[in-house]
Design a protein around this motif. Structure first.
Motif, PDB file in Angstrom:
ATOM      1  N   VAL A 180       0.836  -1.199   0.000  1.00  0.00           N
ATOM      2  CA  VAL A 180       0.000   0.000   0.000  1.00  0.00           C
ATOM      3  C   VAL A 180       0.875   1.255   0.000  1.00  0.00           C
ATOM      4  O   VAL A 180       0.548   2.248  -0.662  1.00  0.00           O
ATOM      5  N   GLU A 181       1.989   1.204   0.712  1.00  0.00           N
ATOM      6  CA  GLU A 181       2.895   2.353   0.706  1.00  0.00           C
ATOM      7  C   GLU A 181       3.410   2.629  -0.702  1.00  0.00           C
ATOM      8  O   GLU A 181       3.506   3.785  -1.119  1.00  0.00           O
ATOM      9  N   GLN A 182       3.725   1.577  -1.445  1.00  0.00           N
ATOM     10  CA  GLN A 182       4.157   1.754  -2.835  1.00  0.00           C
ATOM     11  C   GLN A 182       3.079   2.464  -3.655  1.00  0.00           C
ATOM     12  O   GLN A 182       3.363   3.394  -4.417  1.00  0.00           O
ATOM     13  N   LEU A 183       1.837   2.025  -3.480  1.00  0.00           N
ATOM     14  CA  LEU A 183       0.737   2.595  -4.251  1.00  0.00           C
ATOM     15  C   LEU A 183       0.471   4.047  -3.857  1.00  0.00           C
ATOM     16  O   LEU A 183       0.244   4.906  -4.712  1.00  0.00           O
ATOM     17  N   MET A 184       0.499   4.336  -2.547  1.00  0.00           N
ATOM     18  CA  MET A 184       0.243   5.695  -2.085  1.00  0.00           C
ATOM     19  C   MET A 184       1.364   6.646  -2.472  1.00  0.00           C
ATOM     20  O   MET A 184       1.134   7.832  -2.691  1.00  0.00           O
ATOM     21  N   ALA A 185       2.584   6.131  -2.551  1.00  0.00           N
ATOM     22  CA  ALA A 185       3.710   6.979  -2.934  1.00  0.00           C
ATOM     23  C   ALA A 185       3.581   7.435  -4.384  1.00  0.00           C
ATOM     24  O   ALA A 185       4.094   8.493  -4.762  1.00  0.00           O
ATOM     25  N   GLU A 186       2.883   6.641  -5.201  1.00  0.00           N
ATOM     26  CA  GLU A 186       2.742   6.970  -6.617  1.00  0.00           C
ATOM     27  C   GLU A 186       1.712   8.074  -6.841  1.00  0.00           C
ATOM     28  O   GLU A 186       1.976   9.045  -7.551  1.00  0.00           O
ATOM     29  N   ALA A 187       0.546   7.946  -6.232  1.00  0.00           N
ATOM     30  CA  ALA A 187      -0.519   8.934  -6.459  1.00  0.00           C
ATOM     31  C   ALA A 187      -1.686   8.651  -5.536  1.00  0.00           C
ATOM     32  O   ALA A 187      -1.861   7.522  -5.057  1.00  0.00           O
ATOM     33  N   VAL A 188      -2.485   9.684  -5.277  1.00  0.00           N
ATOM     34  CA  VAL A 188      -3.759   9.518  -4.587  1.00  0.00           C
ATOM     35  C   VAL A 188      -4.814  10.318  -5.348  1.00  0.00           C
ATOM     36  O   VAL A 188      -4.503  11.298  -6.019  1.00  0.00           O
ATOM     37  N   THR A 189      -6.059   9.885  -5.230  1.00  0.00           N
ATOM     38  CA  THR A 189      -7.161  10.509  -5.957  1.00  0.00           C
ATOM     39  C   THR A 189      -8.235  10.957  -4.971  1.00  0.00           C
ATOM     40  O   THR A 189      -8.622  10.192  -4.080  1.00  0.00           O
ATOM     41  N   TRP A 190      -8.712  12.188  -5.146  1.00  0.00           N
ATOM     42  CA  TRP A 190      -9.791  12.699  -4.306  1.00  0.00           C
ATOM     43  C   TRP A 190     -11.093  11.962  -4.605  1.00  0.00           C
ATOM     44  O   TRP A 190     -11.377  11.629  -5.751  1.00  0.00           O
ATOM     45  N   GLN A 191     -11.902  11.777  -3.571  1.00  0.00           N
ATOM     46  CA  GLN A 191     -13.288  11.384  -3.796  1.00  0.00           C
ATOM     47  C   GLN A 191     -14.045  12.594  -4.354  1.00  0.00           C
ATOM     48  O   GLN A 191     -13.698  13.746  -4.058  1.00  0.00           O
ATOM     49  N   PRO A 192     -15.066  12.387  -5.181  1.00  0.00           N
ATOM     50  CA  PRO A 192     -15.806  13.520  -5.758  1.00  0.00           C
ATOM     51  C   PRO A 192     -16.337  14.471  -4.677  1.00  0.00           C
ATOM     52  O   PRO A 192     -16.971  14.033  -3.707  1.00  0.00           O
ATOM     53  N   GLY A 193     -16.030  15.732  -4.831  1.00  0.00           N
ATOM     54  CA  GLY A 193     -16.489  16.753  -3.898  1.00  0.00           C
ATOM     55  C   GLY A 193     -15.600  16.969  -2.691  1.00  0.00           C
ATOM     56  O   GLY A 193     -15.753  17.970  -1.973  1.00  0.00           O
ATOM     57  N   ALA A 194     -14.655  16.059  -2.443  1.00  0.00           N
ATOM     58  CA  ALA A 194     -13.850  16.147  -1.225  1.00  0.00           C
ATOM     59  C   ALA A 194     -12.878  17.322  -1.259  1.00  0.00           C
ATOM     60  O   ALA A 194     -12.729  18.049  -0.266  1.00  0.00           O
ATOM     61  N   ARG A 195     -12.211  17.512  -2.380  1.00  0.00           N
ATOM     62  CA  ARG A 195     -11.258  18.611  -2.495  1.00  0.00           C
ATOM     63  C   ARG A 195     -11.962  19.952  -2.307  1.00  0.00           C
ATOM     64  O   ARG A 195     -11.466  20.844  -1.604  1.00  0.00           O
ATOM     65  N   GLU A 196     -13.119  20.068  -2.926  1.00  0.00           N
ATOM     66  CA  GLU A 196     -13.875  21.313  -2.844  1.00  0.00           C
ATOM     67  C   GLU A 196     -14.328  21.589  -1.412  1.00  0.00           C
ATOM     68  O   GLU A 196     -14.285  22.733  -0.940  1.00  0.00           O
ATOM     69  N   LEU A 197     -14.750  20.555  -0.704  1.00  0.00           N
ATOM     70  CA  LEU A 197     -15.190  20.732   0.680  1.00  0.00           C
ATOM     71  C   LEU A 197     -14.028  21.140   1.572  1.00  0.00           C
ATOM     72  O   LEU A 197     -14.159  22.051   2.403  1.00  0.00           O
ATOM     73  N   ARG A 214       1.115   6.321  10.270  1.00  0.00           N
ATOM     74  CA  ARG A 214       1.742   7.603   9.939  1.00  0.00           C
ATOM     75  C   ARG A 214       2.663   7.503   8.726  1.00  0.00           C
ATOM     76  O   ARG A 214       2.683   8.403   7.883  1.00  0.00           O
ATOM     77  N   ALA A 215       3.417   6.415   8.615  1.00  0.00           N
ATOM     78  CA  ALA A 215       4.371   6.299   7.506  1.00  0.00           C
ATOM     79  C   ALA A 215       3.678   6.391   6.155  1.00  0.00           C
ATOM     80  O   ALA A 215       4.207   6.982   5.210  1.00  0.00           O
ATOM     81  N   LEU A 216       2.474   5.815   6.055  1.00  0.00           N
ATOM     82  CA  LEU A 216       1.735   5.877   4.793  1.00  0.00           C
ATOM     83  C   LEU A 216       1.057   7.229   4.632  1.00  0.00           C
ATOM     84  O   LEU A 216       1.011   7.786   3.530  1.00  0.00           O
ATOM     85  N   VAL A 217       0.532   7.764   5.725  1.00  0.00           N
ATOM     86  CA  VAL A 217      -0.151   9.055   5.669  1.00  0.00           C
ATOM     87  C   VAL A 217       0.817  10.157   5.227  1.00  0.00           C
ATOM     88  O   VAL A 217       0.420  11.114   4.550  1.00  0.00           O
ATOM     89  N   THR A 218       2.087  10.025   5.570  1.00  0.00           N
ATOM     90  CA  THR A 218       3.089  11.013   5.162  1.00  0.00           C
ATOM     91  C   THR A 218       3.129  11.155   3.643  1.00  0.00           C
ATOM     92  O   THR A 218       3.230  12.275   3.120  1.00  0.00           O
ATOM     93  N   HIS A 219       3.040  10.039   2.936  1.00  0.00           N
ATOM     94  CA  HIS A 219       3.003  10.102   1.468  1.00  0.00           C
ATOM     95  C   HIS A 219       1.759  10.850   0.993  1.00  0.00           C
ATOM     96  O   HIS A 219       1.827  11.693   0.087  1.00  0.00           O
ATOM     97  N   VAL A 220       0.622  10.535   1.603  1.00  0.00           N
ATOM     98  CA  VAL A 220      -0.633  11.170   1.210  1.00  0.00           C
ATOM     99  C   VAL A 220      -0.569  12.673   1.431  1.00  0.00           C
ATOM    100  O   VAL A 220      -0.958  13.464   0.561  1.00  0.00           O
ATOM    101  N   LEU A 221      -0.086  13.085   2.595  1.00  0.00           N
ATOM    102  CA  LEU A 221      -0.018  14.510   2.894  1.00  0.00           C
ATOM    103  C   LEU A 221       0.882  15.241   1.908  1.00  0.00           C
ATOM    104  O   LEU A 221       0.611  16.385   1.535  1.00  0.00           O
ATOM    105  N   GLY A 222       1.935  14.594   1.471  1.00  0.00           N
ATOM    106  CA  GLY A 222       2.800  15.201   0.475  1.00  0.00           C
ATOM    107  C   GLY A 222       2.062  15.464  -0.827  1.00  0.00           C
ATOM    108  O   GLY A 222       2.203  16.542  -1.430  1.00  0.00           O
ATOM    109  N   HIS A 223       1.267  14.497  -1.268  1.00  0.00           N
ATOM    110  CA  HIS A 223       0.466  14.685  -2.485  1.00  0.00           C
ATOM    111  C   HIS A 223      -0.530  15.829  -2.305  1.00  0.00           C
ATOM    112  O   HIS A 223      -0.720  16.655  -3.210  1.00  0.00           O
ATOM    113  N   LEU A 224      -1.188  15.875  -1.141  1.00  0.00           N
ATOM    114  CA  LEU A 224      -2.223  16.886  -0.924  1.00  0.00           C
ATOM    115  C   LEU A 224      -1.631  18.285  -0.836  1.00  0.00           C
ATOM    116  O   LEU A 224      -2.206  19.246  -1.361  1.00  0.00           O
TER     117      LEU A 224
END
Length: 224
Positions: free
Chosen positions: A78-95, A114-124
């Motif tokens: 999962v860390e490999q996948l999250m490091a590559e990219a993440v996708t917003w759910q519809p409407g989530a970015r706007e909210l 936390r180790a995986l969330v760090t990748h996500v926060l970087g994308h966001l």
């Protein structure tokens, strides 16, 4: 309402699919097919619980050592996948951006480590150009995981706010239960699960069109 406490996987982001993908690949490694019903049952469940559900569904027994190795493999995948990219759910970015614009405080409350969330926060951060959340509570930083209310209580303590000031946004039964037991109003946006009618829980089809004003108007639970 002064703050919104967001779940991550399946609520704000389409990252739940990464866990599903890893569990399907894990099952394939056992020579088994993990079906959609088993995957749906893992929504909102921590990884050890999710793997137990999958093992039971496909009829596989694993030793404690094998289970530990499986856990590590799934997290790494999962860390490999999250490091590559993440996708917003519809409407989530706007909210989330609307919360920032309206000075509504935000927290991320997730079962993901936390180790995986760090990748996500970087994308966001790269996408939004701002720090997305004032507080981040991860699954390996709490005394108990959802459906226990501890993660949401910890987030509220970090924000120095009470449950009357906060709305929780969740997609799963376990997450909604955690938010309700923390005393908050909950907006549930389920995918693949049925959330039962309950005081304090409002169910919507998704986050498109949801604004801070909509969240602020959610009914408070009537407690006796």
């Amino acid at each position: 309402m002064r703050a919104v406490l967001f779940d991550m996987d399946g609520t704000l982001l389409a990252t739940e699919q990464y866990w599903d993908e890893a569990l399907v690949e894990l099952g394939a490694g056992w020579g088994k097919t993990v079906g959609p019903d088993a995957l749906a049952a893992t929504a909102g469940v921590d990884l050890d619980g999710a793997m137990a559900i999958v093992r039971a569904a496909v009829g596989v027994s694993r030793t404690p050592e094998e289970s530990a190795a499986d856990h590590t493999w799934v997290v790494d995948r999962v860390e490999q996948l999250m490091a590559e990219a993440v996708t917003w759910q519809p409407g989530a970015r706007e909210l989330l951006l609307a919360c920032h614009a309206d000075d509504v405080r935000t927290a991320l409350v997730t079962t993901t480590p936390r180790a995986l969330v760090t990748h996500v926060l970087g994308h966001l951060r790269a996408d939004l150009g701002v720090e997305p959340f004032e507080v981040v509570v991860c699954g390996d930083e709490v005394p108990a995981r959802k459906p226990d209310p501890s993660p949401y209580l910890q987030a509220m303590a970090a924000l120095d706010l009470g449950p009357a000031d906060c709305v929780v946004v969740e997609d799963s039964l376990t997450g909604s239960r955690a938010g309700l037991d923390a005393g908050c109003r909950v907006l549930g946006v389920p995918a693949g699960q049925v959330l039962p009618a309950e005081a304090g829980l409002t169910v919507a089809e998704g986050l498109e069109g949801v604004t801070p004003a909509v969240l602020a108007d959610l009914p408070h639970p009537v407690r006796t």
